[in-house]
Scaffold this motif. Structure first.
Motif, PDB file in Angstrom:
ATOM      1  N   SER A 124      59.289 -13.549  20.712  1.00  0.00           N
ATOM      2  CA  SER A 124      58.588 -12.455  20.027  1.00  0.00           C
ATOM      3  C   SER A 124      58.989 -12.419  18.559  1.00  0.00           C
ATOM      4  O   SER A 124      60.081 -12.855  18.180  1.00  0.00           O
ATOM      5  N   ARG A 125      58.100 -11.864  17.750  1.00  0.00           N
ATOM      6  CA  ARG A 125      58.388 -11.689  16.325  1.00  0.00           C
ATOM      7  C   ARG A 125      58.165 -10.230  15.939  1.00  0.00           C
ATOM      8  O   ARG A 125      57.210  -9.605  16.396  1.00  0.00           O
ATOM      9  N   VAL A 126      59.054  -9.733  15.103  1.00  0.00           N
ATOM     10  CA  VAL A 126      58.955  -8.364  14.614  1.00  0.00           C
ATOM     11  C   VAL A 126      58.906  -8.405  13.094  1.00  0.00           C
ATOM     12  O   VAL A 126      59.823  -8.941  12.452  1.00  0.00           O
ATOM     13  N   LEU A 127      57.832  -7.874  12.517  1.00  0.00           N
ATOM     14  CA  LEU A 127      57.674  -7.812  11.075  1.00  0.00           C
ATOM     15  C   LEU A 127      58.046  -6.414  10.600  1.00  0.00           C
ATOM     16  O   LEU A 127      57.536  -5.420  11.114  1.00  0.00           O
ATOM     17  N   VAL A 128      58.918  -6.358   9.612  1.00  0.00           N
ATOM     18  CA  VAL A 128      59.408  -5.083   9.089  1.00  0.00           C
ATOM     19  C   VAL A 128      58.860  -4.896   7.676  1.00  0.00           C
ATOM     20  O   VAL A 128      59.149  -5.695   6.780  1.00  0.00           O
ATOM     21  N   GLY A 129      58.065  -3.859   7.474  1.00  0.00           N
ATOM     22  CA  GLY A 129      57.450  -3.618   6.166  1.00  0.00           C
ATOM     23  C   GLY A 129      58.462  -3.101   5.154  1.00  0.00           C
ATOM     24  O   GLY A 129      59.081  -2.060   5.363  1.00  0.00           O
ATOM     25  N   SER A 130      58.625  -3.823   4.060  1.00  0.00           N
ATOM     26  CA  SER A 130      59.491  -3.404   2.965  1.00  0.00           C
ATOM     27  C   SER A 130      58.611  -3.187   1.729  1.00  0.00           C
ATOM     28  O   SER A 130      57.447  -2.808   1.857  1.00  0.00           O
ATOM     29  N   SER A 131      59.132  -3.429   0.541  1.00  0.00           N
ATOM     30  CA  SER A 131      58.374  -3.164  -0.688  1.00  0.00           C
ATOM     31  C   SER A 131      59.041  -3.877  -1.856  1.00  0.00           C
ATOM     32  O   SER A 131      60.255  -4.109  -1.844  1.00  0.00           O
ATOM     33  N   GLY A 132      58.241  -4.169  -2.871  1.00  0.00           N
ATOM     34  CA  GLY A 132      58.810  -4.690  -4.107  1.00  0.00           C
ATOM     35  C   GLY A 132      59.789  -3.728  -4.745  1.00  0.00           C
ATOM     36  O   GLY A 132      60.660  -4.140  -5.517  1.00  0.00           O
ATOM     37  N   ALA A 133      59.671  -2.443  -4.423  1.00  0.00           N
ATOM     38  CA  ALA A 133      60.630  -1.461  -4.931  1.00  0.00           C
ATOM     39  C   ALA A 133      62.035  -1.746  -4.423  1.00  0.00           C
ATOM     40  O   ALA A 133      63.018  -1.317  -5.026  1.00  0.00           O
ATOM     41  N   ALA A 134      62.140  -2.473  -3.312  1.00  0.00           N
ATOM     42  CA  ALA A 134      63.446  -2.853  -2.783  1.00  0.00           C
ATOM     43  C   ALA A 134      64.136  -3.885  -3.672  1.00  0.00           C
ATOM     44  O   ALA A 134      65.351  -4.072  -3.589  1.00  0.00           O
ATOM     45  N   VAL A 135      63.362  -4.546  -4.530  1.00  0.00           N
ATOM     46  CA  VAL A 135      63.902  -5.576  -5.418  1.00  0.00           C
ATOM     47  C   VAL A 135      64.248  -4.979  -6.784  1.00  0.00           C
ATOM     48  O   VAL A 135      65.344  -5.187  -7.313  1.00  0.00           O
ATOM     49  N   THR A 136      63.322  -4.222  -7.348  1.00  0.00           N
ATOM     50  CA  THR A 136      63.457  -3.754  -8.726  1.00  0.00           C
ATOM     51  C   THR A 136      63.752  -2.264  -8.847  1.00  0.00           C
ATOM     52  O   THR A 136      64.013  -1.778  -9.943  1.00  0.00           O
ATOM     53  N   GLY A 137      63.712  -1.543  -7.713  1.00  0.00           N
ATOM     54  CA  GLY A 137      63.847  -0.096  -7.786  1.00  0.00           C
ATOM     55  C   GLY A 137      62.527   0.555  -8.155  1.00  0.00           C
ATOM     56  O   GLY A 137      61.536  -0.113  -8.456  1.00  0.00           O
ATOM     57  N   SER A 138      62.511   1.880  -8.098  1.00  0.00           N
ATOM     58  CA  SER A 138      61.310   2.640  -8.435  1.00  0.00           C
ATOM     59  C   SER A 138      61.759   4.030  -8.850  1.00  0.00           C
ATOM     60  O   SER A 138      61.883   4.935  -8.027  1.00  0.00           O
ATOM     61  N   GLN A 139      62.024   4.184 -10.139  1.00  0.00           N
ATOM     62  CA  GLN A 139      62.699   5.385 -10.618  1.00  0.00           C
ATOM     63  C   GLN A 139      61.879   6.660 -10.492  1.00  0.00           C
ATOM     64  O   GLN A 139      62.410   7.754 -10.607  1.00  0.00           O
ATOM     65  N   MET A 140      60.585   6.531 -10.212  1.00  0.00           N
ATOM     66  CA  MET A 140      59.740   7.724 -10.076  1.00  0.00           C
ATOM     67  C   MET A 140      59.519   8.130  -8.625  1.00  0.00           C
ATOM     68  O   MET A 140      58.780   9.064  -8.353  1.00  0.00           O
ATOM     69  N   SER A 141      60.158   7.436  -7.671  1.00  0.00           N
ATOM     70  CA  SER A 141      59.877   7.738  -6.261  1.00  0.00           C
ATOM     71  C   SER A 141      61.135   8.040  -5.452  1.00  0.00           C
ATOM     72  O   SER A 141      61.202   7.776  -4.262  1.00  0.00           O
ATOM     73  N   GLY A 142      62.139   8.593  -6.112  1.00  0.00           N
ATOM     74  CA  GLY A 142      63.319   9.053  -5.400  1.00  0.00           C
ATOM     75  C   GLY A 142      64.017   7.972  -4.612  1.00  0.00           C
ATOM     76  O   GLY A 142      64.352   6.910  -5.138  1.00  0.00           O
ATOM     77  N   GLY A 143      64.225   8.220  -3.326  1.00  0.00           N
ATOM     78  CA  GLY A 143      64.958   7.283  -2.484  1.00  0.00           C
ATOM     79  C   GLY A 143      64.115   6.181  -1.885  1.00  0.00           C
ATOM     80  O   GLY A 143      64.596   5.425  -1.034  1.00  0.00           O
ATOM     81  N   TYR A 144      62.864   6.045  -2.325  1.00  0.00           N
ATOM     82  CA  TYR A 144      61.942   5.086  -1.709  1.00  0.00           C
ATOM     83  C   TYR A 144      62.446   3.641  -1.810  1.00  0.00           C
ATOM     84  O   TYR A 144      62.490   2.919  -0.805  1.00  0.00           O
ATOM     85  N   GLY A 145      62.829   3.210  -3.012  1.00  0.00           N
ATOM     86  CA  GLY A 145      63.275   1.832  -3.184  1.00  0.00           C
ATOM     87  C   GLY A 145      64.474   1.522  -2.303  1.00  0.00           C
ATOM     88  O   GLY A 145      64.554   0.465  -1.671  1.00  0.00           O
ATOM     89  N   GLY A 146      65.417   2.450  -2.251  1.00  0.00           N
ATOM     90  CA  GLY A 146      66.589   2.247  -1.417  1.00  0.00           C
ATOM     91  C   GLY A 146      66.244   2.187   0.059  1.00  0.00           C
ATOM     92  O   GLY A 146      66.817   1.399   0.820  1.00  0.00           O
ATOM     93  N   SER A 147      65.288   3.003   0.489  1.00  0.00           N
ATOM     94  CA  SER A 147      64.891   2.984   1.892  1.00  0.00           C
ATOM     95  C   SER A 147      64.261   1.650   2.264  1.00  0.00           C
ATOM     96  O   SER A 147      64.492   1.116   3.357  1.00  0.00           O
ATOM     97  N   LYS A 148      63.470   1.094   1.351  1.00  0.00           N
ATOM     98  CA  LYS A 148      62.821  -0.180   1.637  1.00  0.00           C
ATOM     99  C   LYS A 148      63.825  -1.343   1.607  1.00  0.00           C
ATOM    100  O   LYS A 148      63.664  -2.325   2.323  1.00  0.00           O
ATOM    101  N   ARG A 149      64.859  -1.213   0.788  1.00  0.00           N
ATOM    102  CA  ARG A 149      65.925  -2.218   0.831  1.00  0.00           C
ATOM    103  C   ARG A 149      66.702  -2.109   2.143  1.00  0.00           C
ATOM    104  O   ARG A 149      67.111  -3.112   2.730  1.00  0.00           O
ATOM    105  N   MET A 150      66.891  -0.880   2.612  1.00  0.00           N
ATOM    106  CA  MET A 150      67.586  -0.687   3.881  1.00  0.00           C
ATOM    107  C   MET A 150      66.810  -1.331   5.018  1.00  0.00           C
ATOM    108  O   MET A 150      67.393  -1.969   5.901  1.00  0.00           O
ATOM    109  N   LEU A 151      65.494  -1.200   5.018  1.00  0.00           N
ATOM    110  CA  LEU A 151      64.686  -1.838   6.051  1.00  0.00           C
ATOM    111  C   LEU A 151      64.811  -3.358   5.985  1.00  0.00           C
ATOM    112  O   LEU A 151      64.847  -4.036   7.023  1.00  0.00           O
TER     113      LEU A 151
END
Length: 252
Positions: A124-151
């Protein structure tokens, strides 16, 4: 891997990027089940695409275990997530800042645990959705970038558990490397950044290069699933110009 007749569960597949992925999977002959909260949007996607649907809150741990136990998918795509509250760091309450942690990360934990503890079948394969914000951060979206890096981290942690328990399940993180209009998160972020710069959202997202609408995103995810060269990678970047890039290769 051919996706024809593969049994696939997509969380958050009734709108935005998730819907684009569902459209691409259906086009390949997959048997798709969409999990989301909104009954109206689920009815619409079921009527248009002929997919099965389940109304559930992805942060419900019991629902995650029940759904995966009942369906036993070949592929699980964890796409569901909350639209972050937008604002500068000095403007956000903790409740605003932590929206993505309370939804995206919590749901990720429960569904990854369900996949490992049932467990899903070997291969089986499991795909986990992350974001480019996990790479560069996203200073206007609070904890979003960190959450996507955590995923992103959690996909890697899950691979470690799978290897330790000899489960044969592969976990892979999907990282869209650009904002995409027509999606809840993409629209919210583009509007916030464009507004702070005095330009239109369209002008702002043009800085990312060629657009990658939701269906194009779905087609790129299908490539990750079908092309053997991506079978063992762990983290994949997706964008309109470069297509699919391997950001992290196979784990040791």
């Amino acid at each position: 891997m051919s996706l024809k007749d593969k049994n696939i569960v997509v969380t958050g597949g009734s709108r935005g990027l998730g819907l684009g992925l569902v459209e691409a999977l259906v086009a390949q002959g997959a048997r798709v089940t969409v999990v989301a909260r909104g009954a109206e949007s689920l009815d619409a996607v079921s009527t248009r695409l002929g997919v099965a649907t389940i109304a559930a809150d992805v942060t419900d741990k019991t629902a995650a275990h029940r759904i995966l136990g009942d369906i036993r998918p070949d592929i699980l795509a964890l796409n569901a997530g909350a639209t972050p509250r937008m604002g500068r760091l000095d403007q956000l309450s903790w409740e605003d800042f932590s929206v993505a942690w309370e939804t995206d990360v919590k749901a990720g934990l429960y569904w990854l645990q369900a996949a490992l503890n049932l467990p899903l079948k070997s291969g089986s394969r499991v795909l986990v959705g992350s974001s480019g914000a996990a790479v560069t951060g996203s200073q206007m979206s609070g904890g979003y970038g960190g959450s996507k890096r955590m995923l992103w981290f959690m996909a890697k942690y899950a691979n470690g558990v799978s290897q330790e328990k000899n489960l044969g399940i592969r976990f892979q993180a999907i990282v869209p490397r650009q904002m995409i209009l027509g999606t809840g998160t993409g629209d919210a972020a583009a509007n916030a950044y464009a507004g702070s710069m005095g330009i239109t959202p369209e002008q702002f997202v043009a800085r990312f290069g060629a657009p990658m609408p939701a269906r194009a995103f779905g087609d790129r995810v299908v490539s990750v699933l079908e092309d053997p060269k991506y079978a063992d990678g762990v983290v994949f970047g997706l964008n309109g110009d470069a297509g699919v890039t391997v950001m992290e290769g196979a784990t040791a």
